[in-house]
Every structure is written in C-alpha cells, then in structure tokens.
Design a protein around this motif. Structure first.
Motif, PDB file in Angstrom:
ATOM      1  N   ILE A   1       5.347   6.575   8.850  1.00 61.05           N
ATOM      2  CA  ILE A   1       4.003   6.416   9.504  1.00 61.05           C
ATOM      3  C   ILE A   1       4.390   6.142  11.057  1.00 61.05           C
ATOM      4  CG2 ILE A   1       1.955   4.779  10.016  1.00 61.05           C
ATOM      5  CD1 ILE A   1       2.057   4.150   7.136  1.00 61.05           C
ATOM      6  N   PHE A   2       3.576   7.060  12.227  1.00 61.08           N
ATOM      7  CA  PHE A   2       4.023   6.732  13.538  1.00 61.08           C
ATOM      8  C   PHE A   2       2.721   6.303  14.195  1.00 61.08           C
ATOM      9  CE2 PHE A   2       6.436  10.461  11.844  1.00 61.08           C
ATOM     10  CZ  PHE A   2       7.734  10.072  12.438  1.00 61.08           C
ATOM     11  N   TRP A   3       2.845   5.338  14.952  1.00 62.63           N
ATOM     12  CA  TRP A   3       1.783   4.796  15.731  1.00 62.63           C
ATOM     13  C   TRP A   3       2.066   5.035  17.256  1.00 62.63           C
ATOM     14  CZ3 TRP A   3      -0.036   1.952  19.829  1.00 62.63           C
ATOM     15  CH2 TRP A   3      -1.499   1.911  19.890  1.00 62.63           C
TER      16      TRP A   3
ATOM     17  N   GLN B   1       0.788  -1.046   0.139  1.00 57.51           N
ATOM     18  CA  GLN B   1       0.141   0.003   0.106  1.00 57.51           C
ATOM     19  C   GLN B   1       1.058   1.302   0.010  1.00 57.51           C
ATOM     20  OE1 GLN B   1      -3.093  -0.114   3.268  1.00 57.51           O
ATOM     21  NE2 GLN B   1      -3.219  -2.296   2.948  1.00 57.51           N
ATOM     22  N   ASP B   2       0.292   2.392  -0.598  1.00 55.55           N
ATOM     23  CA  ASP B   2       1.062   3.453  -0.459  1.00 55.55           C
ATOM     24  C   ASP B   2       0.894   4.091   0.795  1.00 55.55           C
ATOM     25  OD1 ASP B   2      -1.015   5.749  -0.204  1.00 55.55           O
ATOM     26  OD2 ASP B   2      -1.811   4.567  -1.928  1.00 55.55           O
ATOM     27  N   ILE B   3       1.971   5.070   1.240  1.00 56.52           N
ATOM     28  CA  ILE B   3       2.076   5.536   2.530  1.00 56.52           C
ATOM     29  C   ILE B   3       0.839   6.412   3.034  1.00 56.52           C
ATOM     30  CG2 ILE B   3       3.110   7.905   1.952  1.00 56.52           C
ATOM     31  CD1 ILE B   3       4.693   5.425   4.517  1.00 56.52           C
ATOM     32  N   GLU B   4       0.140   6.842   2.328  1.00 51.24           N
ATOM     33  CA  GLU B   4      -0.963   7.656   2.583  1.00 51.24           C
ATOM     34  C   GLU B   4      -2.088   6.710   3.134  1.00 51.24           C
ATOM     35  OE1 GLU B   4      -0.744  10.613   3.275  1.00 51.24           O
ATOM     36  OE2 GLU B   4       1.062  11.018   2.274  1.00 51.24           O
ATOM     37  N   ASN B   5      -2.521   5.746   2.233  1.00 51.87           N
ATOM     38  CA  ASN B   5      -3.512   4.867   2.831  1.00 51.87           C
ATOM     39  C   ASN B   5      -3.245   4.016   3.952  1.00 51.87           C
ATOM     40  OD1 ASN B   5      -5.245   5.532   0.697  1.00 51.87           O
ATOM     41  ND2 ASN B   5      -4.366   4.064  -0.837  1.00 51.87           N
ATOM     42  N   LEU B   6      -1.975   3.421   3.976  1.00 53.55           N
ATOM     43  CA  LEU B   6      -1.452   2.608   5.215  1.00 53.55           C
ATOM     44  C   LEU B   6      -1.370   3.608   6.357  1.00 53.55           C
ATOM     45  CD1 LEU B   6      -0.178   0.103   5.928  1.00 53.55           C
ATOM     46  CD2 LEU B   6       2.040   0.949   5.325  1.00 53.55           C
ATOM     47  N   SER B   7      -0.994   4.513   6.309  1.00 59.73           N
ATOM     48  CA  SER B   7      -1.205   5.835   7.395  1.00 59.73           C
ATOM     49  C   SER B   7      -2.763   5.872   7.849  1.00 59.73           C
ATOM     50  CB  SER B   7      -0.854   7.222   7.010  1.00 59.73           C
ATOM     51  OG  SER B   7      -0.651   8.115   8.189  1.00 59.73           O
ATOM     52  N   GLU B   8      -3.641   6.082   7.073  1.00 55.28           N
ATOM     53  CA  GLU B   8      -4.874   6.007   7.495  1.00 55.28           C
ATOM     54  C   GLU B   8      -5.516   4.963   8.156  1.00 55.28           C
ATOM     55  OE1 GLU B   8      -7.409   7.248   4.110  1.00 55.28           O
ATOM     56  OE2 GLU B   8      -6.325   9.159   3.743  1.00 55.28           O
ATOM     57  N   THR B   9      -5.127   3.697   7.787  1.00 60.37           N
ATOM     58  CA  THR B   9      -5.372   2.610   8.277  1.00 60.37           C
ATOM     59  C   THR B   9      -4.920   2.252   9.733  1.00 60.37           C
ATOM     60  OG1 THR B   9      -5.891   1.617   6.142  1.00 60.37           O
ATOM     61  CG2 THR B   9      -5.634  -0.064   8.064  1.00 60.37           C
ATOM     62  N   VAL B  10      -3.693   2.320   9.646  1.00 59.52           N
ATOM     63  CA  VAL B  10      -2.874   2.173  11.064  1.00 59.52           C
ATOM     64  C   VAL B  10      -3.585   3.332  12.057  1.00 59.52           C
ATOM     65  CG1 VAL B  10      -0.408   2.676  12.116  1.00 59.52           C
ATOM     66  CG2 VAL B  10      -0.950   1.270  10.031  1.00 59.52           C
ATOM     67  N   ALA B  11      -3.857   4.333  11.737  1.00 59.49           N
ATOM     68  CA  ALA B  11      -4.233   5.442  12.497  1.00 59.49           C
ATOM     69  C   ALA B  11      -5.399   4.794  13.470  1.00 59.49           C
ATOM     70  CB  ALA B  11      -4.662   6.768  12.092  1.00 59.49           C
ATOM     71  N   THR B  12      -6.599   3.945  12.617  1.00 61.03           N
ATOM     72  CA  THR B  12      -7.700   3.702  13.246  1.00 61.03           C
ATOM     73  C   THR B  12      -7.596   2.562  14.103  1.00 61.03           C
ATOM     74  OG1 THR B  12      -7.995   2.025  11.412  1.00 61.03           O
ATOM     75  CG2 THR B  12      -8.732   4.496  11.032  1.00 61.03           C
ATOM     76  N   LEU B  13      -6.123   1.885  14.470  1.00 65.81           N
ATOM     77  CA  LEU B  13      -6.140   0.599  15.363  1.00 65.81           C
ATOM     78  C   LEU B  13      -5.785   1.244  16.872  1.00 65.81           C
ATOM     79  CD1 LEU B  13      -3.779  -1.388  12.851  1.00 65.81           C
ATOM     80  CD2 LEU B  13      -6.170  -1.536  13.166  1.00 65.81           C
TER      81      LEU B  13
ATOM     82  N   GLU C   1      -2.729  -4.632  17.762  1.00 67.64           N
ATOM     83  CA  GLU C   1      -3.392  -4.683  16.555  1.00 67.64           C
ATOM     84  C   GLU C   1      -2.655  -4.171  15.430  1.00 67.64           C
ATOM     85  OE1 GLU C   1      -7.297  -2.206  16.848  1.00 67.64           O
ATOM     86  OE2 GLU C   1      -7.902  -3.714  18.778  1.00 67.64           O
ATOM     87  N   VAL C   2      -1.928  -3.191  15.600  1.00 73.25           N
ATOM     88  CA  VAL C   2      -0.992  -2.736  14.385  1.00 73.25           C
ATOM     89  C   VAL C   2      -0.078  -3.732  13.940  1.00 73.25           C
ATOM     90  CG1 VAL C   2       0.876  -1.095  13.927  1.00 73.25           C
ATOM     91  CG2 VAL C   2      -1.069  -0.361  15.315  1.00 73.25           C
ATOM     92  N   MET C   3       0.450  -4.486  14.914  1.00 75.93           N
ATOM     93  CA  MET C   3       1.305  -5.767  14.358  1.00 75.93           C
ATOM     94  C   MET C   3       0.698  -6.765  13.884  1.00 75.93           C
ATOM     95  SD  MET C   3       4.455  -4.887  15.079  1.00 75.93           S
ATOM     96  CE  MET C   3       5.484  -3.657  15.858  1.00 75.93           C
ATOM     97  N   LYS C   4      -0.489  -7.135  14.317  1.00 74.15           N
ATOM     98  CA  LYS C   4      -1.454  -8.181  13.639  1.00 74.15           C
ATOM     99  C   LYS C   4      -1.948  -7.712  12.481  1.00 74.15           C
ATOM    100  CE  LYS C   4      -3.358 -10.246  17.898  1.00 74.15           C
ATOM    101  NZ  LYS C   4      -4.650 -10.457  18.615  1.00 74.15           N
ATOM    102  N   TYR C   5      -2.092  -6.637  12.102  1.00 78.57           N
ATOM    103  CA  TYR C   5      -2.396  -6.074  10.700  1.00 78.57           C
ATOM    104  C   TYR C   5      -1.275  -5.968   9.845  1.00 78.57           C
ATOM    105  CZ  TYR C   5      -3.589  -3.066   6.860  1.00 78.57           C
ATOM    106  OH  TYR C   5      -4.112  -2.267   5.503  1.00 78.57           O
ATOM    107  N   LEU C   6      -0.052  -5.719  10.243  1.00 77.26           N
ATOM    108  CA  LEU C   6       1.179  -5.646   9.424  1.00 77.26           C
ATOM    109  C   LEU C   6       1.618  -7.063   9.101  1.00 77.26           C
ATOM    110  CD1 LEU C   6       2.891  -2.644  11.011  1.00 77.26           C
ATOM    111  CD2 LEU C   6       1.303  -2.595   8.854  1.00 77.26           C
TER     112      LEU C   6
END
Length: 342
Positions: free
Chosen positions: A267-269, A178-190, A195-200
C-alpha cells in the motif's frame, strides 16, 4: 566464694556481648534496596511489586517538574493478573515538535510484548487508559534541560484478573488484521500522513512518525526540472501557443501507484501521484493522416518519495517505511500518423 562469682559474671558478659554483636551484624546486612510499599531501588529503575492500587508521578506533581532527569518504574504483578494504568486529568509536559514528543515525555512499555504502548507530552489531551497484556509494565519519564512544564503527570495503577483484561477476539479488525485491499481503500481516504499513522497505530503513532523521518540508507529521491522558453509577443504566435496548449502536449495526469507499479502486495500513501503524460487532440495533424495519435517523443524517469506499507510475515503487524518509486514522465509529445490516407 568471690572467685566463682567472678567466673559467672565473666561468662554472662561474654554470652550477651556475643548476642548483641550478632544482632548488630544482622541488622547491618539487611537488604538496603527494600523500601516501603513493595518498592525497590536498582541502578536503572525502581521496581514496584503491584499488589493493589498505587501511583507513580513526576517529581513535585502537580507543580513544575525538574529539568534534565530520567526516571524509570517497572511494575510487576502476579502472573495471573494484568496492570491497568489511568492518567490523572491534570497532565502537562513540554509541547511536541512537529507533532512528535522529542524532549519531555512519559512513555509506557509492555515488557511481555516488548512493545511501546505510547509516548505522550504536551497538554492538549489526557492519555487514554492502558492495560498490559502481561504481568509487567515499564513507565519512563524524561525531561531535557529546557522548558520544564507543569503540572507534570500522575499515573494510577491497579490490578485486573486475566479474564477481565479484555476480550480475546477483538470486535473490529485492527489494520494489521485487514486484507490488503480493504486496508488500501481505507488508507487512501486519509488526508495526511499523521492521519495514516494514527489509524495504523493509535497509541504509538508519534513514535512511528519519529522513526519514519530518521536518516536511512535508501536512495534519496531525484528531481528533474525542465524549464520552457516562451516566445511570442505578436498576436498570431500567441494564438498558436494557445492552440498548442490544448493540443498534443505533456500535461498533468493522476496515476494509481499500485496499478502503475503493479504492486498488489503493498500500500502506498499517497495512493496516487501526478505525472506528466501526453494528452490533447491532434486536430492540426496532416489532413492526409487517417489515424493521428498523440505519443511521447521524450520520456524521463522521476523519483518520488512516498510512504510504503506492507504486512509483516507471520501476522506481526505492518511494516512502515519511506521509499522511492520511479514513474515515467513525458517531456515532449508529437502527433504521429499511424495510417496514411491512400
């Protein structure tokens, strides 16, 4: 007449005795590492030539497995075949600690990819089926000297043709694609780092969690704690303090790390953090002030440790690490008059 018979007997004994000795030597030198069902023993692992269906399991399955053991199996298939692994529904190893399998676990590694497909323990759910991307796969089982569990595990293996091992192009883009913008939006919702690690990395997220919190040489986060002295007791002072709290003072603001640090390549979490910034009105500013603004009079830097995600070069997945970010915090604020009334 007797003499020729004796010579003939001696010749026959020499001939058959040599053959018997030769047969004995050949039998002695047969490879001792070869076992039934295509299994070979080596010093480090047991090599299994996969030609059909079979299984590997923890010792004494489905009963309690022994303590303090390490077993490794390497499954080898023909180059035009892939190996499919399916876990028995009866699965139970020592429970994880903080969500990470540290003590007793079974681990699967795809040797062609040089990547660990997953590590499993506990008994909450049966591991999902796995299919190798190459023709070799390694299964490793480890138990420590404490708390053996039951029933252990059993993995059944079978062969799949290369064409049946999976589609060449995935229907859904993986996180690393995924591109950085879409991935950033998804990660921000976790909601949690788990949950972040399970998604990645759904299959190896526990390994990533384990690696993430290992000590590294990066600079540790710093913390600055400032206490406030409260005065008062009389009503007038209390009223003034209440007004001050809603006037020009440091207060909590949420800031986006990507915007604050101007980092569009990462991307930061969590994606946002709380900082102290000056806020509130300046209604009590001098009446002669035409343009009164709340500005910081003392600024400090504070360090916050967060999860950093970056694309690896060459499309080799995502780099995951803990990193420090420095953010400005306003410690003191004041109303400043920009334009005096003429």
């Amino acid at each position: 007449m007797i003499l020729p018979l004796l010579f003939l007997l001696a010749s026959l004994l020499q001939k058959y005795g040599s053959e018997a000795e030769s047969s004995h030597v050949t039998k002695f030198h047969l490879p001792s590492v070869k076992q039934q069902n295509g299994v070979q023993d080596s010093e480090q692992e047991k090599i299994i030539t996969v030609s059909g269906e079979g299984m590997v399991q923890s010792p004494d399955f489905p009963r309690r497995y022994p303590r303090n053991i390490e077993l490794t199996w390497r499954l080898v298939a023909p180059s035009n075949m892939r190996i499919q692994l399916t876990f028995d529904e009866r699965f139970g190893l020592e429970d994880p600690e903080d969500g990470v399998c540290k003590y007793d676990f079974v681990e699967i590694e795809d040797l062609s990819e040089k990547a660990v497909l997953g590590r499993w323990c506990g008994s909450q759910s049966v591991p999902t089926s796995q299919t190798s991307k190459g023709s070799q796969i390694r299964i490793r089982f480890i138990s420590d000297e404490y708390f053996p569990s039951e029933p252990g595990f059993c993995v059944r293996f079978s062969l799949l043709p290369v064409s049946a091992s999976g589609p060449e192009v995935p229907a859904v883009l993986t996180p690393s694609q995924q591109d950085i913008e879409n991935l950033s939006e998804t990660v921000a919702t976790l909601s949690t780092v788990e949950e972040v690690m399970k998604y990645l990395e759904p299959e190896r997220w526990q390994l990533d969690m384990d690696e993430l919190y290992k000590p590294t040489w990066h600079v540790l986060g710093k913390s600055f704690i400032h206490t406030k002295k409260a005065r008062g007791g009389v009503d007038l002072n209390l009223l003034r303090e209440e007004v001050r709290l809603y006037s020009c003072t440091p207060r909590n603001f949420s800031v986006s790390l990507r915007e604050e640090l101007k980092r569009t390549d990462a991307i930061f979490w969590p994606s946002c953090l709380l900082v102290k910034r000056c806020g509130g009105n300046c209604a009590c500013c001098s009446q002669r002030c035409y343009d009164c603004q709340c500005v910081p009079t003392r600024v400090t830097k504070k360090y916050h440790e967060v999860l950093l995600l970056k694309h690896r070069s060459g499309g080799r997945g995502l780099q995951k690490s803990m990193t420090d970010v420095s953010l400005e915090h306003h410690e003191e604020c004041a109303c400043v008059c920009n334009d005096d009334w003429d």
